[in-house]
Scaffold this motif. Structure first.
Motif, mmCIF file in Angstrom:
data_model
loop_
_atom_site.group_PDB
_atom_site.id
_atom_site.type_symbol
_atom_site.label_atom_id
_atom_site.label_comp_id
_atom_site.label_asym_id
_atom_site.label_seq_id
_atom_site.Cartn_x
_atom_site.Cartn_y
_atom_site.Cartn_z
ATOM 1 N N ARG A 76 -56.515 70.014 59.926
ATOM 2 C CA ARG A 76 -57.382 71.182 60.029
ATOM 3 C C ARG A 76 -57.393 72.037 58.763
ATOM 4 O O ARG A 76 -58.447 72.490 58.325
ATOM 5 N N PHE A 77 -56.233 72.262 58.182
ATOM 6 C CA PHE A 77 -56.143 73.292 57.141
ATOM 7 C C PHE A 77 -56.206 72.757 55.710
ATOM 8 O O PHE A 77 -56.525 73.523 54.795
ATOM 9 N N HIS A 78 -55.934 71.498 55.497
ATOM 10 C CA HIS A 78 -55.924 71.003 54.120
ATOM 11 C C HIS A 78 -57.341 70.922 53.570
ATOM 12 O O HIS A 78 -58.241 70.358 54.198
ATOM 13 N N ASP A 79 -57.544 71.486 52.375
ATOM 14 C CA ASP A 79 -58.838 71.422 51.697
ATOM 15 C C ASP A 79 -58.827 70.205 50.771
ATOM 16 O O ASP A 79 -58.211 70.232 49.706
ATOM 17 N N GLN A 80 -59.481 69.139 51.190
ATOM 18 C CA GLN A 80 -59.448 67.896 50.411
ATOM 19 C C GLN A 80 -60.237 68.010 49.111
ATOM 20 O O GLN A 80 -60.039 67.217 48.195
ATOM 21 N N LYS A 81 -61.114 68.990 49.028
ATOM 22 C CA LYS A 81 -61.919 69.157 47.821
ATOM 23 C C LYS A 81 -61.184 69.964 46.750
ATOM 24 O O LYS A 81 -61.025 69.510 45.607
ATOM 25 N N ALA A 82 -60.728 71.162 47.092
ATOM 26 C CA ALA A 82 -60.103 72.057 46.113
ATOM 27 C C ALA A 82 -58.580 72.046 46.180
ATOM 28 O O ALA A 82 -57.919 72.657 45.344
ATOM 29 N N GLY A 83 -58.016 71.347 47.166
ATOM 30 C CA GLY A 83 -56.566 71.332 47.322
ATOM 31 C C GLY A 83 -56.058 72.550 48.063
ATOM 32 O O GLY A 83 -56.803 73.493 48.354
ATOM 33 N N GLY A 84 -54.790 72.536 48.363
ATOM 34 C CA GLY A 84 -54.194 73.654 49.085
ATOM 35 C C GLY A 84 -54.655 73.723 50.519
ATOM 36 O O GLY A 84 -55.139 72.737 51.093
ATOM 37 N N LEU A 85 -54.530 74.902 51.114
ATOM 38 C CA LEU A 85 -54.779 75.082 52.539
ATOM 39 C C LEU A 85 -55.667 76.291 52.790
ATOM 40 O O LEU A 85 -55.513 77.338 52.145
ATOM 41 N N TRP A 86 -56.597 76.126 53.723
ATOM 42 C CA TRP A 86 -57.385 77.254 54.187
ATOM 43 C C TRP A 86 -56.488 78.221 54.960
ATOM 44 O O TRP A 86 -55.519 77.809 55.601
ATOM 45 N N GLY A 87 -56.848 79.492 54.939
ATOM 46 C CA GLY A 87 -56.104 80.468 55.727
ATOM 47 C C GLY A 87 -56.504 80.472 57.180
ATOM 48 O O GLY A 87 -55.734 80.866 58.048
ATOM 49 N N GLU A 88 -57.741 80.021 57.475
ATOM 50 C CA GLU A 88 -58.220 79.964 58.847
ATOM 51 C C GLU A 88 -59.009 78.683 59.058
ATOM 52 O O GLU A 88 -59.600 78.138 58.121
ATOM 53 N N TYR A 89 -59.011 78.229 60.304
ATOM 54 C CA TYR A 89 -59.781 77.051 60.697
ATOM 55 C C TYR A 89 -60.625 77.421 61.903
ATOM 56 O O TYR A 89 -60.119 77.967 62.897
ATOM 57 N N SER A 90 -61.928 77.148 61.833
ATOM 58 C CA SER A 90 -62.828 77.394 62.949
ATOM 59 C C SER A 90 -63.143 76.075 63.648
ATOM 60 O O SER A 90 -63.400 75.059 62.989
ATOM 61 N N PHE A 91 -63.131 76.106 64.974
ATOM 62 C CA PHE A 91 -63.460 74.893 65.716
ATOM 63 C C PHE A 91 -64.921 74.508 65.537
ATOM 64 O O PHE A 91 -65.304 73.375 65.820
ATOM 65 N N ASN A 92 -65.731 75.437 65.045
ATOM 66 C CA ASN A 92 -67.151 75.157 64.829
ATOM 67 C C ASN A 92 -67.474 74.751 63.394
ATOM 68 O O ASN A 92 -68.344 73.911 63.162
ATOM 69 N N THR A 93 -66.773 75.362 62.432
ATOM 70 C CA THR A 93 -67.148 75.158 61.022
ATOM 71 C C THR A 93 -66.029 74.618 60.155
ATOM 72 O O THR A 93 -66.177 74.535 58.934
ATOM 73 N N ASN A 94 -64.891 74.270 60.736
ATOM 74 C CA ASN A 94 -63.723 73.788 59.992
ATOM 75 C C ASN A 94 -63.116 74.906 59.144
ATOM 76 O O ASN A 94 -62.975 76.005 59.626
ATOM 77 N N GLY A 95 -62.751 74.639 57.863
ATOM 78 C CA GLY A 95 -62.126 75.656 57.029
ATOM 79 C C GLY A 95 -63.020 76.879 56.891
ATOM 80 O O GLY A 95 -64.214 76.756 56.624
ATOM 81 N N VAL A 96 -62.434 78.071 57.074
ATOM 82 C CA VAL A 96 -63.216 79.314 57.062
ATOM 83 C C VAL A 96 -63.323 79.838 55.637
ATOM 84 O O VAL A 96 -62.312 80.128 54.995
ATOM 85 N N SER A 97 -64.556 79.966 55.146
ATOM 86 C CA SER A 97 -64.786 80.471 53.800
ATOM 87 C C SER A 97 -64.227 81.879 53.656
ATOM 88 O O SER A 97 -64.377 82.712 54.538
ATOM 89 N N GLY A 98 -63.550 82.136 52.525
ATOM 90 C CA GLY A 98 -62.992 83.450 52.255
ATOM 91 C C GLY A 98 -61.605 83.676 52.806
ATOM 92 O O GLY A 98 -61.065 84.774 52.688
ATOM 93 N N SER A 99 -60.985 82.645 53.403
ATOM 94 C CA SER A 99 -59.698 82.841 54.083
ATOM 95 C C SER A 99 -58.486 82.423 53.248
ATOM 96 O O SER A 99 -57.355 82.566 53.701
ATOM 97 N N LYS A 100 -58.694 81.918 52.052
ATOM 98 C CA LYS A 100 -57.564 81.415 51.268
ATOM 99 C C LYS A 100 -56.733 82.565 50.701
ATOM 100 O O LYS A 100 -57.269 83.590 50.268
ATOM 101 N N SER A 101 -55.434 82.367 50.701
ATOM 102 C CA SER A 101 -54.529 83.425 50.265
ATOM 103 C C SER A 101 -53.242 82.821 49.726
ATOM 104 O O SER A 101 -52.972 81.626 49.893
ATOM 105 N N LEU A 102 -52.431 83.676 49.109
ATOM 106 C CA LEU A 102 -51.101 83.245 48.682
ATOM 107 C C LEU A 102 -50.284 82.812 49.887
ATOM 108 O O LEU A 102 -49.530 81.840 49.834
ATOM 109 N N GLN A 103 -50.456 83.534 51.002
ATOM 110 C CA GLN A 103 -49.720 83.195 52.217
ATOM 111 C C GLN A 103 -50.086 81.812 52.735
ATOM 112 O O GLN A 103 -49.225 81.092 53.254
ATOM 113 N N SER A 104 -51.360 81.420 52.605
ATOM 114 C CA SER A 104 -51.760 80.103 53.107
ATOM 115 C C SER A 104 -51.162 78.984 52.261
ATOM 116 O O SER A 104 -51.085 77.842 52.721
#
Length: 385
Positions: free
Chosen positions: A139-167
């Motif tokens: 769910r959270f791994h971004d295969q394009k840019a690497g790293g992990l999304w901060g949020e995952y939506s069941f409708n849209t997958n990785g949530v745009s704008g959710s990436k953070s140091l914490q993620s």
């Protein structure tokens, strides 16, 4: 000394939050130990499992309760259809409906189970951990840019704008490093993700212009800024120390080249050196603790309360510096254990004021607060001796 502190903290939840019928702990507990809701949160439960499991090495009676809470979590708080994930909480046998998942709750959902596995080597528990880890990465791994999304939506997958140091940091510190240590037969499941996240953290996590961490990122991992170019987030000293500690812990990662570990160590030490010189300490002295929130654009203090978890992260970072800050570490340890511990009702405060008066309106047990940060601190201090 550390055993007594662990036992005191665990005892607060044993006395006040344990439910014999459910064989688990309620999560929301006020200053005096009163249960304020029927909610049982995944993160709070998981962090209790972590504390109980680690403490069971010294007090074996804690292991049964750790297993009971883990059984409850696995049965009630984990969705097992398709890819596994954790529910946020359950109340009166009713699960909260979720349209999206956040990386903090999902990562810490594996925290306690990973430590319980490190202590027991239970193969059935490892099966659940593998399923949770697989679902998390899917769910959270971004295969394009690497790293992990901060949020995952069941409708849209990785949530745009959710990436953070914490993620980038939390999945590593919450469970992935611990599981890599405990599950060496399957270490390849974790190594690539630890390596990838650390690589990104090294590149973008520290800001040489502000001398603070970068906290919020755009989808391509560029730093979030306002239209005027200023950073579009606030920072905490605790995240400076947490980032430094993570970089210094990389010395134990056998899958990283020595040259990579050396540059991570150099940056980790640099962050500590710089942060200790900042105007964040009450009376300009580390023995009085430090403030909670800062504007990175101006370095003005935004919140002069003092937070328990941030001080735990600072002590961990200082303990990993190879002896340079032994005096500062000792002073901060004394401050931490004397200030945040409640000698009357037990447990520990989340916040104290600038002048170290307890803020008793903040719950001692909550969605994310139980035993984790303090017992993780004790664990790392003991391992570093």
């Amino acid at each position: 000394m550390h055993r007594e502190k662990m036992e005191t903290l665990i005892n607060f939840f044993d006395r006040n939050a344990w439910d014999q019928q459910l064989s688990t702990y309620f999560s929301e507990v006020d200053n005096q130990g009163k249960i304020v809701s029927d909610k049982i949160f995944t993160v709070a439960s998981s962090r209790l499992i972590y504390g109980l499991s680690y403490a069971s090495q010294f007090s074996p009676e804690h292991l049964d309760r750790a297993k009971n809470v883990a059984d409850f979590q696995i049965e009630k708080l984990i969705q097992k259809e398709n890819e596994y994930y954790s529910h946020s909480y359950i109340t009166n046998d009713s699960i909260e409906s979720q349209s999206k998942l956040d990386v903090w709750q999902q990562a810490y959902g594996l925290c306690g189970l990973s430590e319980l596995y490190r202590q027991t080597k239970d193969p059935h528990l490892l099966h659940t951990l593998h399923k949770l880890h697989q679902g998390f990465i899917t769910r959270f791994h971004d295969q394009k840019a690497g790293g992990l999304w901060g949020e995952y939506s069941f409708n849209t997958n990785g949530v745009s704008g959710s990436k953070s140091l914490q993620s980038l940091m939390y999945p590593l510190t919450a469970y992935m490093i611990n599981l890599w240590m405990a599950d060496q037969e399957n270490k390849e499941l974790y190594e690539n993700h630890i390596s990838e996240n650390l690589g990104l953290i090294y590149q973008i996590g520290w800001n040489d212009s502000t001398n603070w961490v970068n906290v919020q990122f755009n989808d391509d991992w560029s730093i979030k800024r306002k239209n005027d170019g200023f950073l579009n987030f606030t920072v905490t000293p605790g995240h400076n120390f947490q980032l430094a500690a993570l970089l210094l812990r990389s010395k134990d990662f056998t899958f990283l080249p020595d040259t990579t570990k050396e540059k991570y160590k150099k940056l980790g030490k640099k962050i500590i050196d710089i942060t200790l010189q900042k105007d964040i300490f009450h009376h300009n002295n580390i023995q009085y603790g430090f403030y909670s929130e800062v504007n990175p654009n101006t370095s003005l203090i935004l919140d002069d309360r003092k937070t328990w978890w941030q001080h735990a992260e600072a002590i961990i970072a200082l303990s990993l510096y190879e002896g340079k800050y032994e005096k500062e570490q000792q002073l901060l340890e004394e401050y931490f254990f004397n200030t945040f511990k409640d000698k009357k009702y037990g447990g520990e405060y989340f916040y104290v004021t600038k002048e170290d008066q307890p803020i008793t309106s903040e719950l001692k047990g909550s969605i994310g607060k139980s035993t984790y940060h303090t017992i993780e601190l004790i664990r790392i201090l003991n391992e570093n001796k």
